[in-house]
Design an enzyme around this catalytic site. Structure first.
Site, PDB file in Angstrom:
ATOM      1  CD  GLN A  58       6.297 -12.833  -6.770  1.00  0.00           C
ATOM      2  OE1 GLN A  58       7.487 -12.955  -6.520  1.00  0.00           O
ATOM      3  NE2 GLN A  58       5.380 -13.664  -6.291  1.00  0.00           N
ATOM      4  CB  CYS A  69      -0.916   0.006   1.227  1.00  0.00           C
ATOM      5  SG  CYS A  69      -2.286  -1.171   1.136  1.00  0.00           S
ATOM      6  CG  HIS A 108      -1.701  -4.288  -2.428  1.00  0.00           C
ATOM      7  ND1 HIS A 108      -2.130  -3.186  -1.713  1.00  0.00           N
ATOM      8  CD2 HIS A 108      -1.531  -3.855  -3.701  1.00  0.00           C
ATOM      9  CE1 HIS A 108      -2.200  -2.142  -2.512  1.00  0.00           C
ATOM     10  NE2 HIS A 108      -1.828  -2.528  -3.738  1.00  0.00           N
ATOM     11  CG  HIS A 124       1.468  -8.593  -5.381  1.00  0.00           C
ATOM     12  ND1 HIS A 124       0.579  -9.112  -4.465  1.00  0.00           N
ATOM     13  CD2 HIS A 124       2.569  -9.403  -5.325  1.00  0.00           C
ATOM     14  CE1 HIS A 124       1.100 -10.181  -3.878  1.00  0.00           C
ATOM     15  NE2 HIS A 124       2.317 -10.369  -4.388  1.00  0.00           N
TER      16      HIS A 124
END
Length: 360
Positions: free
Chosen positions: A188, A72, A184, A186
């Site tokens: 990679q 965040c 969250h 996301h």
């Protein structure tokens, strides 16, 4: 797309991607020690597969409370990996990477036996799709999804420019059942110093098909699937002008979809403008279908397969999307046959899975 490159307190790189010029000058105020990793790559003498040993990752952040999420934006005294108070898309070097150039200084060769060991060099990055902790990729609008695509493309080009990088792998894990440790939204990016085992096998199969037929395997698979569109037994989920999504003939997972650009290309950097423009609509449609499979959004893995370096013409860019969930309350576990000998058993016929996804 506007790109801003900066550094975190321990020297790791942080990159902001914005739809237009945006001031990004917030400094990382955390008292962090310089980043260092100690990974090694060991070769399995029986299969030739590369296995990365990254023992330092045992101490990585694991399911923190939402108000302590490191992805965040930073607010007040709550400092995170993102120093700014807001962001659109952000990419940074993983604080606990499986692969990092700093590993080169920490590996001691083991000479006993028929073994090979090299430093776990490479790069691992985290891609934050949005600053909204409660969102998912499927919640993004098409403009934000396009910005993520542009970030993936930019990172693929930069990482492939490193002569030590053999393969760039962009992916997203979503859901606790997949093993996600941060809630969250996301993904990679891994920059491998070797060609990954499944990609190496696919290269061999594609080369054999070319030698036997004179044709590209990926072109033949896509043509075969598109030819069945509209039939009740078709495995095509959606066929757009520039993309086709289908359940593979030998799907390993209960619900598995492969998304191909209709014009074959090697990787994200060579994807044409028309396909880029259409991708957000098609991909968001697929993700939202997966969210409607069960009462709760399905956990999934979304994985970009790109041609490794040195460049080969046999492989083709495509995205693989699959869930481990086979019913609302049952998971597809990698049990004895899958984990022990790599022989997958699927409880759902691919044609049935495709029909279910089409009807959602």
């Amino acid at each position: 797309m506007h790109k801003t490159v900066t550094k975190l307190a321990d020297g790791r790189e942080l990159i902001y991607y914005d739809a237009g010029p945006t001031p990004r000058d917030a400094a990382d105020r955390r008292p962090l020690e310089p980043a260092a990793s100690a990974s090694e790559i060991r070769t399995d003498p029986f299969t030739g597969d590369a296995v990365t040993i990254a023992a330092h990752r045992q101490s990585r952040t694991y399911h923190p409370p939402a108000d302590q999420c490191p992805l965040c934006p930073s607010t007040g005294d709550r400092l995170s990996e993102i120093p700014d108070a807001d962001y659109q898309v952000a990419v940074f070097e993983n604080r606990f990477p499986s692969l990092a150039d700093s590993s080169a200084a920490h590996v001691t060769a083991l000479a006993d036996g028929p073994y090979a060991l090299t430093p776990g060099t490479g790069r691992c990055e985290v891609v934050c799709f949005t600053s909204d902790h409660r969102a998912s990729f499927a919640d993004l609008d098409e403009a934000r999804a396009r910005l993520v695509l542009d970030a993936w493309t930019d990172r693929t080009g930069e990482l492939h420019a490193d002569p030590a990088v053999r393969q760039v792998y962009c992916f997203e894990n979503r859901g606790a059942d997949i093993g996600v440790t941060l809630g969250h939204p996301h993904g990679q990016i891994y920059a491998f110093p070797f060609t990954t085992p499944r990609t190496a096998l696919a290269l061999d199969r594609a080369a054999a098909h070319l030698a036997a037929t004179g044709r590209n395997l990926y072109d033949d698979v896509l043509a075969a699937e598109r030819a069945t569109a509209g039939r009740p037994d078709s495995r095509v989920v959606t066929a757009a002008e520039h993309w086709t999504a289908f359940v593979p003939f030998a799907a390993r997972w209960p619900y598995e979809v492969h998304l191909y650009p209709n014009r074959r290309t090697a990787d994200l950097t060579t994807l044409d403008d028309d396909a880029r423009a259409e991708f957000p609509r098609v991909y968001l449609d697929l993700l939202r279908r997966f969210d409607r499979l069960f009462p709760a959004p399905a956990p999934y893995i979304a994985a970009w397969h790109q041609t490794p370096r040195p460049a080969r013409t046999e492989l083709a860019l495509h995205l693989e999307l699959f869930t481990l969930r086979r019913t609302a309350d049952k998971l597809k576990y990698l049990a004895g046959t899958e984990s022990g000998v790599g022989a997958f058993m699927n409880d759902i016929r691919p044609e049935t899975a495709a029909r279910t996804l089409r009807e959602l």
